[in-house]
Design a protein around this motif. Structure first.
Motif, PDB file in Angstrom:
ATOM      1  N   ILE A   1      -6.264   6.403  -2.609  1.00 22.78           N
ATOM      2  CA  ILE A   1      -6.192   4.956  -2.910  1.00 22.78           C
ATOM      3  C   ILE A   1      -6.828   4.679  -4.274  1.00 22.78           C
ATOM      4  O   ILE A   1      -6.299   3.912  -5.080  1.00 22.78           O
TER       5      ILE A   1
ATOM      6  N   LEU B   1       0.888   4.102  -2.927  1.00 24.97           N
ATOM      7  CA  LEU B   1       0.514   5.495  -2.620  1.00 24.97           C
ATOM      8  C   LEU B   1       1.669   6.450  -2.893  1.00 24.97           C
ATOM      9  O   LEU B   1       1.464   7.615  -3.230  1.00 24.97           O
TER      10      LEU B   1
ATOM     11  N   LEU C   1       0.832  -1.219   0.000  1.00 25.47           N
ATOM     12  CA  LEU C   1       0.000   0.000   0.000  1.00 25.47           C
ATOM     13  C   LEU C   1       0.861   1.261   0.000  1.00 25.47           C
ATOM     14  O   LEU C   1       0.597   2.218  -0.735  1.00 25.47           O
TER      15      LEU C   1
END
Ligand SMILES: NC(=O)C1=CN([C@@H]2O[C@H](COP(=O)(O)OP(=O)(O)OC[C@H]3O[C@@H](n4cnc5c(N)ncnc54)[C@H](OP(=O)(O)O)[C@@H]3O)[C@@H](O)[C@H]2O)C=CC1
Ligand SMILES: CC(C)(CO)C(=O)C(=O)O
Length: 309
Positions: free
Chosen positions: A164, A19, A15
């Protein structure tokens, strides 16, 4: 956004990397050889949905040096969560939000010992990812989905969800029923983890064995009974949904519990079958399969078993 990823392993590394790819100011917290590799060669992501090599991503083992952030992604495993959560205060301002994605039902209360629970958004993630080698996160594909509390339309959370989406990293659902979301995954994951760890089989092996599937169904039903005794109403077809969704995952996919046992690392067993077993005792709900799993595997829950000479 300014994002601190506390535990840049499979989930946090994936993640945080995605990002960062779209321009967020991400700081990864890692340690040991993985931290050294990221510092020297950057973070690599290997995925059928697109590989990445982030050469200038920030990485540290010093949470106190990060300073205020918009988002804290808490992605260490549960045995490490207390230790890191007690260090969060220097990163928190009025608008900072903390996201929990750990399996089980205990991450939010653990962090809430050290900070206001209103700033903690609990969620779940359906994604298989791990550290393939220091500095490299690997996912084989399969389900990529997150469901996270939107804290009633909170602005910081709304901005994170937009980021996201922009990163196209994973499908994210803004949840208004995080308790149910967390319990849905807990009842499924505790059971999947228990069966894979007892049989030492990946998902493909479990779903190819009639006997393992009987055990899995029993474990899901026990966990649903515990949820119901706690007043958590899961979907009436929850067991069928678990079979359908996990049965459709790549056959080689394992559970993080089995991976940790095989690696001789501290596990999350006490928060999975151990938690179903403990809740069953507390609430008077029989949980024989989870209790056997807990009793059988407790000797390796914190790493390799002690063998009496
Ligand atoms: N991996 C998966 O596919 C999935 C995992 N989950 C859940 O997500 C959570 C995270 O799992 P996962 O990403 O697999 O975990 P990992 O072990 O891959 O990542 C956690 C990382 O945090 C590091 N870490 C722990 N404590 C510290 C510390 N004090 N300082 C610096 N670094 C630290 C660990 O280092 P070290 O290795 O040295 O311990 C490790 O690299 C778990 O609760 C898991 O159940 C949920 C769905 C899927
Ligand atoms: C099985 C899996 C990968 C499902 O998302 C998982 O949650 C875990 O192993 O921790």
């Amino acid at each position: 956004m300014k994002i601190a990823v506390i535990g840049a392993g499979g989930i946090g590394g994936y993640l945080g990397g995605r990002l960062s790819q779209t321009g967020n100011q991400v700081t990864l917290v890692a340690r040991g050889g993985h931290l050294n590799a990221i510092r020297q060669n950057g973070l690599r992501i290997e995925s059928p949905f697109g590989c990445a090599h982030l050469t200038s991503i920030e990485a540290t083992d010093n949470i106190a040096a990060i300073g205020p952030v918009d988002i804290i992604l808490a992605t260490v495993k549960l045995p490490d969560l207390n230790d890191v959560a007690r260090q969060f205060s220097s990163m928190i301002t009025e608008t900072t939000r903390i996201i929990t994605l750990q399996n089980g039902i205990d991450a939010k209360p653990m962090i809430a010992q050290f900070t206001n629970a209103d700033r903690i958004a609990q969620g779940v993630i359906y994604l298989a990812a791990d550290i393939k080698e220091p500095g490299t996160i690997m996912t084989p594909g399969g389900k990529h989905q997150m469901l996270v509390d939107d804290l009633n339309g909170d602005a910081t959370m709304a901005a994170l969800f937009d980021e996201i989406d922009r990163a196209e990293a994973i499908d994210v659902t803004r949840s208004r029923d995080a308790e149910k979301v967390v319990w849905s995954k807990f009842t499924a994951q505790a059971s999947i983890a228990g069966v894979t760890a007892l049989t030492r089989l990946p998902l493909g092996g479990v779903f190819a064995s009639q006997e393992a599937k009987v055990l899995l169904a029993q474990m899901i039903d026990e966990a649903i009974a515990v949820a119901s005794a706690k007043g958590i109403q899961l979907d009436p077809d929850h067991r069928e949904t678990v079979f359908r969704t996990y049965g459709a995952q790549p056959g080689a996919q394992s559970s993080s519990l089995l991976v940790d046992i095989e690696a001789g690392k501290p596990t999350e067993l006490q928060w999975l079958s151990g938690r179903v077993h403990a809740l069953g005792k507390e609430l008077g709900v029989p949980t024989p399969a989870h209790s056997v799993t807990w009793n059988a595997l407790a000797a390796v829950k914190d790493g390799p078993a002690t063998i009496r000479a």
